[in-house]
Design a protein around this motif. Structure first.
Motif, short mmCIF file in Angstrom:
data_model
loop_
_atom_site.label_atom_id
_atom_site.label_comp_id
_atom_site.label_asym_id
_atom_site.label_seq_id
_atom_site.Cartn_x
_atom_site.Cartn_y
_atom_site.Cartn_z
N LYS A 42 0.83 -1.20 0.00
CA LYS A 42 0.00 0.00 0.00
C LYS A 42 0.87 1.26 0.00
CE LYS A 42 -4.43 -1.06 2.08
NZ LYS A 42 -5.31 -0.77 3.22
N THR B 258 0.79 4.16 -2.75
CA THR B 258 0.53 5.52 -2.32
C THR B 258 1.67 6.44 -2.74
OG1 THR B 258 -0.74 4.70 -0.44
CG2 THR B 258 -0.01 6.98 -0.34
N ALA C 87 -6.50 3.30 -7.61
CA ALA C 87 -6.31 2.98 -6.19
C ALA C 87 -7.45 2.10 -5.68
CB ALA C 87 -6.23 4.27 -5.36
N ASP D 279 -6.65 0.11 -2.47
CA ASP D 279 -5.92 1.07 -1.65
C ASP D 279 -6.88 2.21 -1.30
OD1 ASP D 279 -4.14 2.67 -0.33
OD2 ASP D 279 -2.70 2.81 -1.98
#
Length: 155
Positions: free
Chosen positions: A2, A6, A38, A43
């Protein structure tokens, strides 16, 4: 993983700004694509961050009907993955703004979505309709109740 994703999205966002991307529509489209990506990889934190940033800049950016529509659907998809009811509020606001901007284009956008997004469109239409036309409480029937004397007496 993640954190890597990100960081990737943050780097793209930073590069977009650093390059002096002056085309607001392209910038908004890129951010929406990042949020969609995402969500696709689950995410949620990155998607929420991207959408909230875009939502904060919505008035400044002058988003199109389809961009507002995409934001509303992405917020509804986030609602499926989190228990944060604020996402529904954001989705409804985007939905209503899309229709306020151009009702015909908004209808065309929502009609063109894939079948799996129909549930989101129906929920948004229902919520938005109830906000604009709340049901009358005067016409509501009293809830059914069970008379107290129908319960057996226990000694």
């Amino acid at each position: 993983m993640k954190k890597l994703i990100t960081a990737f999205f943050t780097a793209i966002f930073t590069l977009t700004i650093a390059c002096g991307c002056s085309d607001k529509a392209t910038e908004a489209a890129n951010r929406l694509a990042e949020a969609q990506d995402a969500i696709a990889v689950n995410d949620v934190d990155a998607a929420i961050h991207i959408l909230h940033n875009l939502n904060d800049l919505k008035d400044e950016k002058g988003l199109t009907v389809s961009q507002l529509g995409r934001m509303s659907i992405l917020y509804m998809q986030l609602t499926d993955r989190t228990d944060d009811s604020d996402n529904v509020d954001y989705a409804v606001n985007c939905y209503r703004e899309a229709f306020a901007l151009d009702p015909d284009s908004a209808r065309a956008f929502y009609s063109s979505l894939p079948r799996e997004d129909d549930k989101y469109v129906m929920m948004l239409a229902g919520i938005s309709g109830n906000i604009d036309n709340p049901p009358s409480l005067e016409d509501a029937e009293e809830p059914d109740s069970i008379p107290a004397d129908s319960f057996p007496v226990v000694f």
